[in-house]
Enzyme design. Structure first.
Site, PDB file in Angstrom:
ATOM      1  N   LYS A   1     -55.339  -9.100   3.843  1.00 50.50           N
ATOM      2  CA  LYS A   1     -55.123  -9.423   2.435  1.00 50.50           C
ATOM      3  C   LYS A   1     -54.563 -10.842   2.388  1.00 50.50           C
ATOM      4  O   LYS A   1     -53.780 -11.239   3.271  1.00 50.50           O
ATOM      5  CB  LYS A   1     -54.112  -8.404   1.890  1.00 50.50           C
ATOM      6  CG  LYS A   1     -53.800  -8.459   0.407  1.00 50.50           C
ATOM      7  CD  LYS A   1     -52.824  -7.322   0.051  1.00 50.50           C
ATOM      8  CE  LYS A   1     -52.477  -7.242  -1.412  1.00 50.50           C
ATOM      9  NZ  LYS A   1     -51.585  -6.103  -1.726  1.00 50.50           N
TER      10      LYS A   1
ATOM     11  N   SER B   1     -53.279  -3.431  -5.544  1.00 48.53           N
ATOM     12  CA  SER B   1     -53.669  -4.819  -5.491  1.00 48.53           C
ATOM     13  C   SER B   1     -54.476  -5.220  -4.260  1.00 48.53           C
ATOM     14  O   SER B   1     -55.081  -6.291  -4.250  1.00 48.53           O
ATOM     15  CB  SER B   1     -52.419  -5.702  -5.557  1.00 48.53           C
ATOM     16  OG  SER B   1     -51.587  -5.452  -4.441  1.00 48.53           O
TER      17      SER B   1
ATOM     18  N   SER C   1     -50.489  -0.082  -3.702  1.00 49.06           N
ATOM     19  CA  SER C   1     -51.574  -1.055  -3.517  1.00 49.06           C
ATOM     20  C   SER C   1     -52.456  -0.854  -2.306  1.00 49.06           C
ATOM     21  O   SER C   1     -53.480  -1.512  -2.184  1.00 49.06           O
ATOM     22  CB  SER C   1     -51.003  -2.466  -3.465  1.00 49.06           C
ATOM     23  OG  SER C   1     -50.773  -2.894  -4.778  1.00 49.06           O
TER      24      SER C   1
END
Ligand code: GLN
Length: 458
Positions: free
Chosen positions: A65, A140, A164
């Protein structure tokens, strides 16, 4: 079934890495990646092939990420604020994987600064769901979930502050886990809310999640909240477990198909010799309120460092220092970042601190006590991850509260620092994946993964 094992000891790391990069480029239309770290990845692949790098993950490509500091591309946190930020060091988690020979090939999209649950808050565009491009990837860590689901790489790293990792794992039909708070060092990862931020990963099997977390786990002098490694303990599934089905997550507010898949998963657990009983945590009705006070409070403090002076974006055409701070923050942050900074500053301000922040912390303690009480009787808890399968792109963007409500099932484990994972549990009629959540007592991570591995539903 491990996917990682197909890569370890492959004839040529260069071929594996080139294939992963090609697949990433071919799937560009999902917009799951913000950058590729191609040159560095190929260099490392050649080192593996020459025997200069060895280890448990030698030659295995992975993606992080884009809130992990990693070399080879900027670390943007999907924000204009950090658009050009080149990491001066790598996150401990990335370093540990590289020390075992893994090769990072790119950086995945997210909601800017990890604020969100759909990857629609990225400054660089929306990531699309791996199964249906009209739907959100979840968030996310949406980009990381999608690259794992599309099998671009056998595993991808994410962060989970309030869901997330688990929610996008569920929306894209892969495994995703947030470990016990403190399992993996947060050093070198862009901070969101320091008391609930965790580092975890996505993969297509529980075994692979366990392998990667086991490598990343352990204490780190650079993160005072890390725990000594406990991942090697209790890796065999304990027979005849007592498991609690969370009653509050099975009400009419939850989509019926989500409840059905959860019930089927419970039947699998029972068939595997475990006992499942309904349990109740009355404090769950307050957890969203607690979360959306405590987390913004911590965000407002963590994001104060982005002032246009020390890091990242700096606005032009200003004449005073106050204007420099204000304009840089206004232009560098997304609306959702600003909303959270404002809520956080408000609940921490004198006069409101006692009414909101302190009350939320007291309620959090009560929630933790209720979890602890259940874990005296039960080995694990089970329930859905999200009240619905992946929603449509744009469906919730105009209503932040509606977006926050979707986090109701994932924030409790975060507030209590408990390990929690999302395991695939089938699909709805349209083929959209649905995940089931397993929550364990602190440091029971390996045991929880072993349980998930023993009841894989396909
Ligand atoms: N959706 C949650 C939020 O918006 C969780 C975010 C996260 O875990 N980073 O806060």
């Amino acid at each position: 079934m491990s996917n990682i094992s197909n890569f370890v000891g492959a004839q040529s790391a260069r071929i594996s890495v080139e294939a992963a990069i090609k697949k990433a480029k071919d799937n560009d239309n999902y917009h799951a990646l913000l950058s590729l770290t191609e040159d560095r990845a190929l260099e490392r692949a050649d080192m593996v092939d020459r025997g200069e790098i060895t280890g448990k993950l030698a030659g295995v490509p992975f993606i992080v990420k884009d809130n992990f500091l990693a070399f080879g591309a900027p670390t943007t946190a999907a924000s204009k604020m950090l658009e050009d930020f080149q990491a001066p060091l790598q996150a401990t988690a990335v370093e540990k994987l590289e020390a075992e020979g893994a090769i990072c090939i790119g950086k995945a999209n997210l909601d800017a600064f990890a604020h969100g649950g759909s990857t629609e808050n990225s400054a660089f565009g929306v990531t699309k769901n791996a199964i249906d491009q009209t739907r959100v990837a979840g968030g996310s860590s949406g980009g990381s979930a999608v690259v794992a689901a599309l099998d671009i790489v056998p595993f991808a790293l994410g962060t989970d502050t309030g869901g997330s990792i688990r929610q996008p794992a569920s929306f894209n039909g892969v495994y995703g886990m947030k470990p016990t708070y403190g399992t993996v060092s947060r050093y070198g990862v862009v901070a969101m809310a320091s008391s609930t931020d965790t580092i975890g990963c996505f993969a297509t099997s529980a075994e692979d999640v366990a392998l990667v977390l086991g490598i990343m786990a352990g204490s780190d002098d650079k993160d005072m909240t890390t725990l000594p490694d406990f991942f090697a303990e209790n890796t065999q599934v304990k027979p005849g477990q007592k498991i609690g089905l969370i009653k509050e997550f099975m009400t009419d507010d939850v989509d019926s198909v989500v409840r059905e898949r959860t019930t089927q998963y419970v039947a699998e657990l029972t068939a595997a010799g475990h006992t499942v009983e309904e349990v109740s945590l009355p404090m769950l009705r307050y957890t969203l309120a607690m979360y959306y006070i405590i987390v913004p409070a911590e965000i407002s403090s963590n994001l104060a460092r982005y002032d246009g002076v020390r890091y990242g974006y700096r606005a032009e055409g200003v004449s005073t220092l106050a204007e420099l701070y204000g304009k840089s923050r206004d232009e560098g942050f997304m609306t959702e970042n600003k909303r959270r900074i404002m809520i956080g500053s408000y609940v921490l301000s004198s006069g409101f601190f006692d009414a909101y922040y302190q009350q939320a912390q007291k309620a959090r303690t009560l929630l933790i006590e209720q979890f602890n009480e259940l874990f005296q009787t039960y080995d694990a808890l089970v329930g859905p991850v999200s009240p619905t399968p992946a929603f449509g792109i744009g469906e919730n963007t105009s209503d932040p509260v509606k977006m926050y409500l979707a986090d109701v099932m994932t924030v409790p484990a975060s507030l209590a620092g408990l390990p929690a994972l999302s395991a695939p549990a089938g699909t709805d009629e349209a083929g959209l994946p649905i995940g089931v959540q397993l929550i364990g007592r602190q440091r029971s991570d390996a045991q929880l993964l072993a349980l998930a591995a023993s009841v894989e539903v396909n």
